[in-house]
Enzyme design. Structure first.
Site, short mmCIF file in Angstrom:
data_model
loop_
_atom_site.label_atom_id
_atom_site.label_comp_id
_atom_site.label_asym_id
_atom_site.label_seq_id
_atom_site.Cartn_x
_atom_site.Cartn_y
_atom_site.Cartn_z
N ARG A 1 6.35 48.49 59.12
CA ARG A 1 6.10 47.13 58.66
C ARG A 1 7.00 46.80 57.49
O ARG A 1 7.54 47.68 56.85
CB ARG A 1 4.63 46.97 58.26
CG ARG A 1 3.74 46.73 59.48
CD ARG A 1 2.30 46.85 59.13
NE ARG A 1 1.90 45.84 58.15
CZ ARG A 1 1.25 44.74 58.46
NH1 ARG A 1 0.97 44.46 59.70
NH2 ARG A 1 0.89 43.89 57.52
N HIS A 2 7.14 45.51 57.20
CA HIS A 2 8.00 45.10 56.08
C HIS A 2 7.37 45.51 54.76
O HIS A 2 6.18 45.83 54.69
CB HIS A 2 8.25 43.59 56.11
CG HIS A 2 6.98 42.80 56.10
ND1 HIS A 2 6.19 42.69 54.99
CD2 HIS A 2 6.35 42.14 57.08
CE1 HIS A 2 5.14 41.96 55.28
NE2 HIS A 2 5.20 41.62 56.55
N GLY A 3 8.14 45.44 53.71
CA GLY A 3 7.63 45.77 52.38
C GLY A 3 6.85 44.61 51.77
O GLY A 3 6.62 43.58 52.42
#
Ligand SMILES: *[C@@H]1O[C@H](CO)[C@@H](O)[C@H](O)[C@H]1NC(C)=O
Ligand SMILES: *[C@@H]1O[C@H](CO)[C@@H](O)[C@H](O)[C@H]1NC(C)=O
Length: 356
Positions: free
Chosen positions: A88-90
């Site tokens: 997942r993105h940060g």
């Protein structure tokens, strides 16, 4: 949960095998704090997908670049052939929709009649007044974008993976690494930050070039793979565009548990309960998490709720994800079949090549 915007990362040891990498994402979080002195809220365990990574895994705090397992132990028992990571993105900013609701709430607080006191905040001032004066530092342009802390999340993850699988992340495999991402800016940016982290691994102390100039090239955008739910007709019809698909969520929003919180918050902040809604309450709750994750501060929004409220709000978010992304409807998980088929095909191919 495979909520959308992702990246997928693939690394193979066999010299002929292709390295593809993809990442899946959609989080938010994090702070610019000293690791020894993290600002925490008692509400932190109830933020679900908005939990800071280091709150979910405090082992990250002492050395965020060190792998959590002993790489030698891993190499003794097995030989890694290929690594596929769905990431997942940060940490990200709130979305424009969340920011609009927060502004609405702020307007409500500022419209309070003078003399309304409600609950007193720590400093003796009323909590409503403290919140009316608390800066609203989120602007529409931020709309879910990756924040600097989010870039750091990704760089550190890359360094941990590279240390954990030294054979896979050897210098000669570097050019074969592939990163696939959704087109969401926070995911594209997360992919770039991940590659910059890897650059640090291969070239310590040398500032990373633009990802376009890197050996493995910039992350490849593939929404059909990484945002499979946007392309699954059955999911769109039965769930996403179906006004009644989330009727359990709507029922909970107007049920006694939520009404109890609405009444409590209205009394605490001294605003008319009719001006509040479950959606506004949820945004207030997440603002505590965003302020913690992005600004590293414990804002007065965290003081609006107690643990019992947090459990109800956590449940509300879980319920929504259950029906929209999780087990609620069979099509939710089935819509991800194309992605998993892709992953398994690459794994099969890597094993075949290894056997040869
Ligand atoms: C609160 O609700 C009332 C009607 O229920 C409305 O007239 C008023 O404009 C609302 N106040 C704000 C600040 O939204
Ligand atoms: C929408 O969701 C409801 C509740 O699950 C279901 O009964 C209905 O068949 C769905 N509509 C469509 C068009 O799939």
């Amino acid at each position: 949960m495979l909520r959308g915007h992702g990246r997928l990362l693939r690394v193979t040891a066999a010299p002929v095998a292709a390295l593809a990498v993809a990442l899946v994402s959609s989080l938010s979080r994090c702070s610019l704090l000293e690791p020894e002195d993290p600002v925490v809220s008692a509400l932190s365990p109830y933020f679900g997908t908005k939990t800071r990574y280091e709150d979910a895994n405090p082992g990250l705090l002492p050395n965020p670049e060190a792998p959590r397992r002993d790489p030698e132990l891993l190499e003794e028992t097995c030989t890694p052939v290929q690594l596929v990571a769905l990431i997942r993105h940060g940490t990200r900013y709130p979305t424009a929709k969340q920011i609009r609701k927060l502004r609405q709430l702020h307007g409500l607080l500022q419209a309070r009649r003078p003399g309304d006191d409600g609950t007193r905040a720590a400093g003796g001032r009323s909590l409503g007044a403290a919140l009316a004066n608390w800066p609203l530092w989120y602007a529409d342009w931020m709309d879910g974008q990756l924040v600097e802390k989010g870039r750091q999340d990704m760089r550190q993850l890359a360094l941990r993976l590279a240390s954990l699988f030294p054979a896979l992340f050897s210098r000669e495999n570097y050019g074969r690494l592939q990163l696939v991402t959704s087109s969401k800016h926070r995911c594209v940016d997360s992919g770039a930050a991940f590659l910059q982290g890897l650059w640090q691994h291969y070239h310590p102390g040398v500032p990373p070039p633009d990802v376009a100039d890197m050996e493995c090239g910039p992350p490849r955008i593939n929404d059909k793979l990484m945002r499979f739910f946007d392309y699954c007709e059955k999911f769109l019809t039965q769930v996403e565009k179906n006004a009644t698909a989330l009727y359990h969520v709507e029922a909970f929003k107007t049920g006694p548990e939520m009404q109890n919180i609405l009444n409590k918050v209205a009394a605490t902040l001294q605003v008319p309960v009719n001006n509040l809604s479950a959606d506004l309450i949820q945004v207030a709750f997440f603002t505590c998490s965003f302020d913690l994750a992005i600004k590293g501060v414990k804002s007065p929004w965290c003081d609006v709720f107690d643990i019992d409220d947090a459990k109800v709000l956590e449940y509300l978010n879980d319920l929504k994800q259950y029906w929209k992304r999780g087990y609620g409807y069979t099509i939710n998980s089935r819509s991800s079949c194309t992605l998993f088929q892709d992953i398994f095909q690459h794994l099969d191919k890597a094993i075949e090549q290894k056997k040869r």
